[in-house]
Design a protein around this motif. Structure first.
Motif, PDB file in Angstrom:
ATOM      1  N   GLN A 153     -16.029 -30.983   1.587  1.00 41.28           N
ATOM      2  CA  GLN A 153     -16.113 -32.307   0.963  1.00 41.28           C
ATOM      3  C   GLN A 153     -15.032 -32.462  -0.100  1.00 41.28           C
ATOM      4  N   ASP A 154     -14.868 -31.424  -0.922  1.00 39.06           N
ATOM      5  CA  ASP A 154     -13.830 -31.453  -1.961  1.00 39.06           C
ATOM      6  C   ASP A 154     -12.446 -31.551  -1.335  1.00 39.06           C
ATOM      7  N   GLU A 155     -12.229 -30.806  -0.244  1.00 39.42           N
ATOM      8  CA  GLU A 155     -10.931 -30.848   0.419  1.00 39.42           C
ATOM      9  C   GLU A 155     -10.653 -32.232   1.003  1.00 39.42           C
ATOM     10  N   LEU A 156     -11.690 -32.843   1.572  1.00 38.38           N
ATOM     11  CA  LEU A 156     -11.508 -34.176   2.138  1.00 38.38           C
ATOM     12  C   LEU A 156     -11.117 -35.173   1.047  1.00 38.38           C
ATOM     13  N   LEU A 157     -11.781 -35.110  -0.100  1.00 38.58           N
ATOM     14  CA  LEU A 157     -11.444 -36.009  -1.202  1.00 38.58           C
ATOM     15  C   LEU A 157     -10.024 -35.766  -1.692  1.00 38.58           C
ATOM     16  N   GLN A 158      -9.615 -34.503  -1.734  1.00 31.25           N
ATOM     17  CA  GLN A 158      -8.257 -34.194  -2.174  1.00 31.25           C
ATOM     18  C   GLN A 158      -7.234 -34.727  -1.180  1.00 31.25           C
ATOM     19  N   LEU A 159      -7.507 -34.535   0.114  1.00 29.58           N
ATOM     20  CA  LEU A 159      -6.624 -35.079   1.143  1.00 29.58           C
ATOM     21  C   LEU A 159      -6.552 -36.602   1.058  1.00 29.58           C
ATOM     22  N   GLN A 160      -7.696 -37.229   0.833  1.00 29.85           N
ATOM     23  CA  GLN A 160      -7.744 -38.682   0.782  1.00 29.85           C
ATOM     24  C   GLN A 160      -6.926 -39.231  -0.384  1.00 29.85           C
ATOM     25  N   ASN A 161      -6.883 -38.501  -1.489  1.00 30.57           N
ATOM     26  CA  ASN A 161      -6.066 -38.937  -2.619  1.00 30.57           C
ATOM     27  C   ASN A 161      -4.600 -39.053  -2.235  1.00 30.57           C
ATOM     28  N   ASN A 162      -4.173 -38.203  -1.305  1.00 32.85           N
ATOM     29  CA  ASN A 162      -2.771 -38.215  -0.881  1.00 32.85           C
ATOM     30  C   ASN A 162      -2.525 -39.120   0.321  1.00 32.85           C
TER      31      ASN A 162
END
Length: 395
Positions: free
Chosen positions: A206-215
Motif C-alpha cells: 500500500q505504501d509503495e503504491l502511494l509512493q508510485l502514485q505520487n510520481n
C-alpha cells in the motif's frame, strides 16, 4: 479533468437481462428478480465520476457489486444498461463501442492488476512484465528498455530472470503491478490486489503504491472490502451495498457523515486519527464566544484565558494568553512541541490531521487556532473538539 464516468450502470448476469431490467424499473429487488428470472442483478443504477489522477476505492461487503462494476471499465463485464465513459482524446463509451475501439482501450489506456497475480509460471519475471508490450507489437529493444524501467520502479530488477515460483507473494504482486504499468496505461484497475497477502506485506505494498502514485499520477480504480485500506489509499471512496452505490465522498466525508446504518457500521471501528482533519474537528469562528467588551475578539479556550483579536476581514491581529501577547507558529512535523516556549501558540490549517491536534493539546495543553493562508481565523481545535471527534466516531 474527468478520466472515467459511470452513468446509471446496470450489470445483470443471467439468461434474460432485459426481463430483469424491466422488473427493476417496476421496483423489484434482487431476490425477487432472481427467483422469477434466474438473473443476478450485480450492479444497479451506479453513477460515479473519477477525476484524472485520483485513487477511487470501490468498497463494500462481498456481493455488493464492486468487482462487477470495476470490470465494466475494460469490457470484461457487459453493461445491461447505462454508460461507462472513458475520456482520452475523445469521450468513448465502453458499453457500446466497437471491438477495435475496445481493443485499443485495453492495450493503450486501461490496465488491470488482479487479486491472484495471474502470472504465467513458465515465463520469467521479465517476460511476464513484457506480456502486454508483446501483444501491442512493441519491438524487442524498446520493449526491454520499458521492462527494465518498470522493474526498477517496483524494485525487482535483480529478480528479472527468476520465475514466479521463486518469488514471495508480495514480490509476485509487484510483478503484476509492473506488468500493468509497462503499457503506460492512463487508468489502472486493481481488484483487491493485496487481499491475499500477509498484513505486513500488504501494508508495505500500500505504501509503495502511494509512493508510485505520487510520481506517476495514474487514475486508479481500486476494489477493497477493507475500510482501513480504502481510507489509506483513496482520495475518493464509493461504498456499495446490494449492487448500488450508496455513498460517495472523500475519506473524511465518509467517516464524518455516514448516510445510513450500513456505512455507519463500516466506520464504527475506524480510528479517527487516521482520517479526520482540523476542518471537520474545529468549532467555527462564528460559534466562538466574544468577550462583552470586544465584539471583534474571540475566546479560544473554555477557561477564557486565550483571546484572539480580529480585524474587519477576520484576520488575526493579535492573540493573548492571560493578557500577555503570544506568538503564532504553524504546525509542522519537525516542530519540537516538548520544548516549545509558553509564549508560542501552535496554529493549524484545514488539512492539519487530527493526530497533530491531539499531540499539540497533549504536550502544550493549548488549543490550535485554525487559519487560512491569508491569516484569517477559521475556528479552533481544543480538547473538547478532539473528544467530540472521537465520540462521534464511536457512536
Amino acid at each position: 479533468m474527468i478520466a472515467l464516468k459511470f452513468k446509471n450502470v446496470d450489470v445483470i448476469f443471467g439468461p434474460d437481462p432485459d426481463s430483469a431490467v424491466e422488473m427493476l424499473d417496476k421496483g423489484a429487488d434482487r431476490d425477487e428478480i432472481f427467483n422469477k428470472t434466474r438473473n443476478v442483478v450485480a450492479v444497479h443504477n451506479a453513477s460515479l465520476t473519477v477525476e484524472k489522477g485520483q485513487i477511487c476505492v470501490l468498497m463494500g461487503l462481498s456481493g455488493s457489486g464492486k468487482s462487477s462494476l470495476l470490470r465494466c471499465v475494460n469490457g470484461l463485464n457487459k453493461v445491461a444498461r447505462g454508460q461507462v465513459l472513458i475520456y482520452q482524446d475523445e469521450e468513448t463509451d465502453v458499453a457500446s463501442c466497437k471491438r477495435p475501439t475496445l481493443h485499443r482501450l485495453r492495450t493503450e489506456h486501461i490496465s488491470m492488476v488482479f487479486q491472484q497475480f495471474a502470472l504465467m509460471p513458465w515465463r520469467t519475471v521479465r517476460e511476464n512484465v513484457g506480456l502486454g508490450l508483446e501483444l501491442s507489437g512493441i519491438s524487442g529493444e524498446e520493449r526491454e528498455e520499458i521492462i527494465t524501467k518498470k522493474l526498477e520502479l517496483v524494485r525487482l530488477e535483480e529478480w528479472a530472470d527468476k520465475y514466479p515460483n521463486e518469488l514471495s507473494g508480495g514480490m509476485q504482486q509487484r510483478v503484476g503491478l509492473a506488468r500493468a504499468l509497462a503499457t503506460d496505461a492512463d487508468i489502472l484497475l486493481m481488484d483487491e490486489p493485496f487481499s491475499a497477502l500477509d498484513p505486513l506485506i500488504r501494508e508495505h505494498l500500500q505504501d509503495e503504491l502511494l509512493q508510485l502514485q505520487n510520481n506517476l499520477k495514474k487514475t486508479i480504480l481500486f476494489v477493497s472490502h477493507d475500510l482501513d485500506e480504502a481510507l489509506k489509499l483513496g482520495s475518493l471512496i464509493a461504498i456499495m451495498e446490494s449492487g448500488r452505490i450508496i455513498q460517495t465522498g472523500t475519506p473524511e466525508e465518509i467517516v464524518s457523515n455516514p448516510v445510513n446504518d450500513y456505512v455507519r457500521q463500516f466506520v464504527a471501528s475506524m480510528n479517527p486519527l487516521k482520517v479526520l482533519s482540523c476542518a471537520s474537528l474545529m468549532t467555527p469562528v462564528s460559534d466562538l464566544p466574544s468577550p462583552e467588551t470586544e465584539n471583534s475578539a474571540r475566546i479560544l479556550d473554555s477557561d477564557g484565558r486565550i483571546l484572539c483579536r480580529l480585524d474587519s476581514e477576520g484576520g488575526v491581529k493579535s492573540v493573548t494568553l492571560d493578557g500577555t501577547e503570544v506568538s503564532l507558529k504553524k504546525f509542522s512535523e519537525t516542530l519540537d512541541l516538548k520544548n516549545l516556549p509558553r509564549n508560542i501558540l501552535v496554529t493549524a490549517d484545514t488539512e492539519t490531521p487530527m493526530r497533530a491536534a491531539v499531540e499539540v493539546n497533549h504536550l502544550t495543553g493549548m488549543p490550535m487556532p485554525v487559519m487560512d493562508t491569508t491569516g484569517r481565523l477559521l475556528g479552533v481545535v481544543g480538547a473538547s473538539e478532539i473528544l467530540s471527534g472521537i465520540l462521534h466516531d464511536a457512536q
